[in-house]
Design a protein around this motif. Sequence first.
Motif, PDB file in Angstrom:
ATOM      1  N   ARG A 272     -47.516 -22.284  -2.312  1.00  0.00           N
ATOM      2  CA  ARG A 272     -46.603 -22.099  -1.203  1.00  0.00           C
ATOM      3  C   ARG A 272     -47.378 -22.340   0.082  1.00  0.00           C
ATOM      4  O   ARG A 272     -48.576 -22.040   0.172  1.00  0.00           O
ATOM      5  CB  ARG A 272     -45.999 -20.687  -1.203  1.00  0.00           C
ATOM      6  CG  ARG A 272     -44.906 -20.504  -2.246  1.00  0.00           C
ATOM      7  CD  ARG A 272     -44.294 -19.123  -2.129  1.00  0.00           C
ATOM      8  NE  ARG A 272     -43.665 -18.868  -0.835  1.00  0.00           N
ATOM      9  CZ  ARG A 272     -42.409 -19.212  -0.521  1.00  0.00           C
ATOM     10  NH1 ARG A 272     -41.653 -19.848  -1.415  1.00  0.00           N
ATOM     11  NH2 ARG A 272     -41.913 -18.924   0.666  1.00  0.00           N
ATOM     12  N   ILE A 378     -37.127 -22.192   6.771  1.00  0.00           N
ATOM     13  CA  ILE A 378     -37.480 -22.456   5.373  1.00  0.00           C
ATOM     14  C   ILE A 378     -37.941 -23.902   5.216  1.00  0.00           C
ATOM     15  O   ILE A 378     -37.302 -24.828   5.722  1.00  0.00           O
ATOM     16  CB  ILE A 378     -36.286 -22.177   4.452  1.00  0.00           C
ATOM     17  CG1 ILE A 378     -35.934 -20.681   4.481  1.00  0.00           C
ATOM     18  CG2 ILE A 378     -36.582 -22.622   3.021  1.00  0.00           C
ATOM     19  CD1 ILE A 378     -34.679 -20.344   3.702  1.00  0.00           C
ATOM     20  N   ARG A 380     -38.532 -26.888   2.560  1.00  0.00           N
ATOM     21  CA  ARG A 380     -38.053 -27.256   1.217  1.00  0.00           C
ATOM     22  C   ARG A 380     -38.749 -28.521   0.727  1.00  0.00           C
ATOM     23  O   ARG A 380     -39.355 -29.268   1.506  1.00  0.00           O
ATOM     24  CB  ARG A 380     -36.537 -27.440   1.230  1.00  0.00           C
ATOM     25  CG  ARG A 380     -35.782 -26.153   1.588  1.00  0.00           C
ATOM     26  CD  ARG A 380     -34.276 -26.326   1.471  1.00  0.00           C
ATOM     27  NE  ARG A 380     -33.560 -25.103   1.824  1.00  0.00           N
ATOM     28  CZ  ARG A 380     -33.304 -24.114   0.978  1.00  0.00           C
ATOM     29  NH1 ARG A 380     -33.699 -24.209  -0.289  1.00  0.00           N
ATOM     30  NH2 ARG A 380     -32.653 -23.031   1.376  1.00  0.00           N
ATOM     31  N   THR A 381     -38.603 -28.752  -0.574  1.00  0.00           N
ATOM     32  CA  THR A 381     -39.249 -29.913  -1.193  1.00  0.00           C
ATOM     33  C   THR A 381     -38.479 -31.201  -0.974  1.00  0.00           C
ATOM     34  O   THR A 381     -38.960 -32.279  -1.342  1.00  0.00           O
ATOM     35  CB  THR A 381     -39.425 -29.685  -2.697  1.00  0.00           C
ATOM     36  OG1 THR A 381     -38.135 -29.450  -3.296  1.00  0.00           O
ATOM     37  CG2 THR A 381     -40.320 -28.485  -2.966  1.00  0.00           C
ATOM     38  N   THR A 385     -30.419 -28.180   1.102  1.00  0.00           N
ATOM     39  CA  THR A 385     -30.545 -26.783   0.700  1.00  0.00           C
ATOM     40  C   THR A 385     -30.610 -26.603  -0.814  1.00  0.00           C
ATOM     41  O   THR A 385     -30.943 -25.510  -1.288  1.00  0.00           O
ATOM     42  CB  THR A 385     -29.366 -25.973   1.258  1.00  0.00           C
ATOM     43  OG1 THR A 385     -28.138 -26.570   0.819  1.00  0.00           O
ATOM     44  CG2 THR A 385     -29.386 -25.953   2.781  1.00  0.00           C
ATOM     45  N   HIS A 386     -30.285 -27.654  -1.575  1.00  0.00           N
ATOM     46  CA  HIS A 386     -30.383 -27.546  -3.028  1.00  0.00           C
ATOM     47  C   HIS A 386     -31.803 -27.797  -3.523  1.00  0.00           C
ATOM     48  O   HIS A 386     -32.084 -27.612  -4.713  1.00  0.00           O
ATOM     49  CB  HIS A 386     -29.420 -28.532  -3.702  1.00  0.00           C
ATOM     50  CG  HIS A 386     -29.660 -29.966  -3.345  1.00  0.00           C
ATOM     51  ND1 HIS A 386     -29.318 -30.499  -2.121  1.00  0.00           N
ATOM     52  CD2 HIS A 386     -30.215 -30.983  -4.058  1.00  0.00           C
ATOM     53  CE1 HIS A 386     -29.640 -31.784  -2.094  1.00  0.00           C
ATOM     54  NE2 HIS A 386     -30.195 -32.097  -3.256  1.00  0.00           N
ATOM     55  N   TYR A 387     -32.682 -28.225  -2.632  1.00  0.00           N
ATOM     56  CA  TYR A 387     -34.082 -28.414  -3.013  1.00  0.00           C
ATOM     57  C   TYR A 387     -34.804 -27.070  -2.999  1.00  0.00           C
ATOM     58  O   TYR A 387     -34.422 -26.132  -2.301  1.00  0.00           O
ATOM     59  CB  TYR A 387     -34.778 -29.384  -2.056  1.00  0.00           C
ATOM     60  CG  TYR A 387     -34.375 -30.829  -2.251  1.00  0.00           C
ATOM     61  CD1 TYR A 387     -35.035 -31.640  -3.168  1.00  0.00           C
ATOM     62  CD2 TYR A 387     -33.336 -31.382  -1.508  1.00  0.00           C
ATOM     63  CE1 TYR A 387     -34.674 -32.970  -3.343  1.00  0.00           C
ATOM     64  CE2 TYR A 387     -32.954 -32.707  -1.676  1.00  0.00           C
ATOM     65  CZ  TYR A 387     -33.628 -33.493  -2.604  1.00  0.00           C
ATOM     66  OH  TYR A 387     -33.264 -34.798  -2.771  1.00  0.00           O
ATOM     67  N   ASP A 388     -35.877 -26.993  -3.779  1.00  0.00           N
ATOM     68  CA  ASP A 388     -36.631 -25.753  -3.890  1.00  0.00           C
ATOM     69  C   ASP A 388     -37.272 -25.373  -2.560  1.00  0.00           C
ATOM     70  O   ASP A 388     -37.655 -26.235  -1.757  1.00  0.00           O
ATOM     71  CB  ASP A 388     -37.723 -25.878  -4.950  1.00  0.00           C
ATOM     72  CG  ASP A 388     -37.161 -25.982  -6.360  1.00  0.00           C
ATOM     73  OD1 ASP A 388     -36.019 -25.532  -6.566  1.00  0.00           O
ATOM     74  OD2 ASP A 388     -37.873 -26.506  -7.239  1.00  0.00           O
ATOM     75  N   THR A 389     -37.412 -24.072  -2.362  1.00  0.00           N
ATOM     76  CA  THR A 389     -38.157 -23.560  -1.218  1.00  0.00           C
ATOM     77  C   THR A 389     -39.643 -23.585  -1.548  1.00  0.00           C
ATOM     78  O   THR A 389     -40.060 -23.121  -2.610  1.00  0.00           O
ATOM     79  CB  THR A 389     -37.724 -22.113  -0.903  1.00  0.00           C
ATOM     80  OG1 THR A 389     -36.342 -22.107  -0.562  1.00  0.00           O
ATOM     81  CG2 THR A 389     -38.530 -21.548   0.248  1.00  0.00           C
ATOM     82  N   TRP A 420     -33.268 -34.579   8.479  1.00  0.00           N
ATOM     83  CA  TRP A 420     -34.367 -33.713   8.057  1.00  0.00           C
ATOM     84  C   TRP A 420     -35.693 -34.403   8.371  1.00  0.00           C
ATOM     85  O   TRP A 420     -35.792 -35.633   8.326  1.00  0.00           O
ATOM     86  CB  TRP A 420     -34.293 -33.410   6.569  1.00  0.00           C
ATOM     87  CG  TRP A 420     -33.163 -32.488   6.201  1.00  0.00           C
ATOM     88  CD1 TRP A 420     -31.828 -32.724   6.331  1.00  0.00           C
ATOM     89  CD2 TRP A 420     -33.281 -31.168   5.654  1.00  0.00           C
ATOM     90  NE1 TRP A 420     -31.095 -31.651   5.909  1.00  0.00           N
ATOM     91  CE2 TRP A 420     -31.957 -30.667   5.471  1.00  0.00           C
ATOM     92  CE3 TRP A 420     -34.351 -30.355   5.300  1.00  0.00           C
ATOM     93  CZ2 TRP A 420     -31.696 -29.405   4.954  1.00  0.00           C
ATOM     94  CZ3 TRP A 420     -34.105 -29.093   4.769  1.00  0.00           C
ATOM     95  CH2 TRP A 420     -32.786 -28.631   4.606  1.00  0.00           C
ATOM     96  N   HIS A 427     -42.750 -31.693   2.085  1.00  0.00           N
ATOM     97  CA  HIS A 427     -42.342 -30.600   2.961  1.00  0.00           C
ATOM     98  C   HIS A 427     -41.294 -31.107   3.953  1.00  0.00           C
ATOM     99  O   HIS A 427     -41.574 -32.014   4.747  1.00  0.00           O
ATOM    100  CB  HIS A 427     -43.538 -30.040   3.733  1.00  0.00           C
ATOM    101  CG  HIS A 427     -44.557 -29.376   2.877  1.00  0.00           C
ATOM    102  ND1 HIS A 427     -45.740 -28.859   3.383  1.00  0.00           N
ATOM    103  CD2 HIS A 427     -44.585 -29.116   1.539  1.00  0.00           C
ATOM    104  CE1 HIS A 427     -46.436 -28.315   2.403  1.00  0.00           C
ATOM    105  NE2 HIS A 427     -45.756 -28.476   1.276  1.00  0.00           N
ATOM    106  N   TYR A 428     -40.098 -30.498   3.933  1.00  0.00           N
ATOM    107  CA  TYR A 428     -39.000 -30.936   4.799  1.00  0.00           C
ATOM    108  C   TYR A 428     -38.390 -29.729   5.520  1.00  0.00           C
ATOM    109  O   TYR A 428     -38.235 -28.645   4.935  1.00  0.00           O
ATOM    110  CB  TYR A 428     -37.906 -31.627   3.985  1.00  0.00           C
ATOM    111  CG  TYR A 428     -38.324 -32.948   3.378  1.00  0.00           C
ATOM    112  CD1 TYR A 428     -37.980 -34.158   3.989  1.00  0.00           C
ATOM    113  CD2 TYR A 428     -39.055 -32.990   2.195  1.00  0.00           C
ATOM    114  CE1 TYR A 428     -38.362 -35.371   3.435  1.00  0.00           C
ATOM    115  CE2 TYR A 428     -39.438 -34.202   1.627  1.00  0.00           C
ATOM    116  CZ  TYR A 428     -39.089 -35.382   2.261  1.00  0.00           C
ATOM    117  OH  TYR A 428     -39.463 -36.583   1.712  1.00  0.00           O
TER     118      TYR A 428
END
Length: 448
Positions: A272, A378, A380-381, A385-389, A420, A427-428
């Motif tokens: 992380r 946050i 994300r990958t 928002t459906h991508y992993d944190t 984005w 990292h986005y």
Amino acid sequence: MAQNRRTTTPLLALGAFALLAPMVTPGTAAAEASWLEQDLSSADRIGMTLASGALRLDTAEDLGASPRLDTTKRRTGLATFPEQELPEPTDTVDVSVRTTGEAEEVLTEARGHRADGMWTEWQPTRSGGGRVVLPEAVDEVQVRVEVSSKAEKGGASVDEVRVRPVESSVATTDETPKGSSDSESPDGGTGEAAKGDDVPRPFSARLFATRIGLVGETTANGHTVRPDDHFVALPSRRGLSTRGGGEYTVRVCSTGALGPKAEGDTENHDPRCAYLPVWDVGPWNITDDHWNDDRESWRDLDRGRPQAQAAYTEGHNDGLDGFGRRVQNPAGIDLADGAFNEGLQLPTNGWVEVDYLWTAEYRDRAEVTTATQSDPVIVRTGPGTHYDTIGLAAHKANVDVACQVIGDPATGPNGVSDVWYRIGEGHYIPAAFAQGGSEAPYCLPGKP
């Protein structure tokens, strides 16, 4: 975080170095330039007050400008002046500080505004001022003054602060406009690769991280520590951001190695990462800019190796830090509680990878913004928002936008946008939570 007064020595620092020389004598080109007097009342003051036309320590406050300062022994105050526009770009400025009392109690530092929108690191002058030579021509400079004194004394007062541009030591050339791109399609169909993917990478080091705590105290740059806060402390003032600023930002990523002995399952660890501004000085030393090639202190150590780490693991300096204290852990970075618990989700102190983002050229700088001015964004990958944190980006963190891509709509302080930003590999963050970065090219398909 800072504890006691130190003696600052000149150095050649990576990416921003200063050559401290005597003030020029009449007859030189610099003597023809006009002094630019700084308005003492305009300074952002921490632990200092303006009285009778001079800046002095505010003895009415319980603390100076450092939460780890033992105010029964020593008090510290800091005054940061607004940016000063120069008549023309130069890499050299003179700084003059007139004081009453012991001049050794006053530390003066200066920095310049880089072409990529970032700042050089802070560079000290000798007592009373001196000449500062920066690594490139700048069109703005900024000065800050720290006063430190024994608790029972009133301390020196600062009566006048001036800067003067000096003829540049290098020839300047027209800068290539930033942000140009041959991108044609916002959906990533065709376009130029994220510009500057071949730019120098920021310096990176593996450090032992500890948690700051100290909620309610004041950091070295004047920030009041909040519960679940998001910032870091590094053991040098050279990369200390202004109050509420993020001009010096680090990317910190977990490794899975915990405790001083680096125990844990590192092979199966999913890192992380957190993007965090530098708002304090510590944890052990305060003149240990270990990320610089020619560091201010402990030059016998390899670049990227904090002195506290060497003292703990190898007995460097007989196992003592710069204040003569026995080093109890190898910490080279402190994390505020929110960064420690939420950003990296560390179960205990552990080893992290740290990228010092300002040590490389920014392609398109953006500043992370949130409505609360405290909650992080946050990371994300992917662009939705459906991508992993994968982590968090703190409010005010300055990030480097490699490219932009269309994704899920997001609503933030800058409105609603489906753009984005890619701020690191995989990292986005939504553009709606960032100021700047809009001139970055569009990402190529398949580029992480």
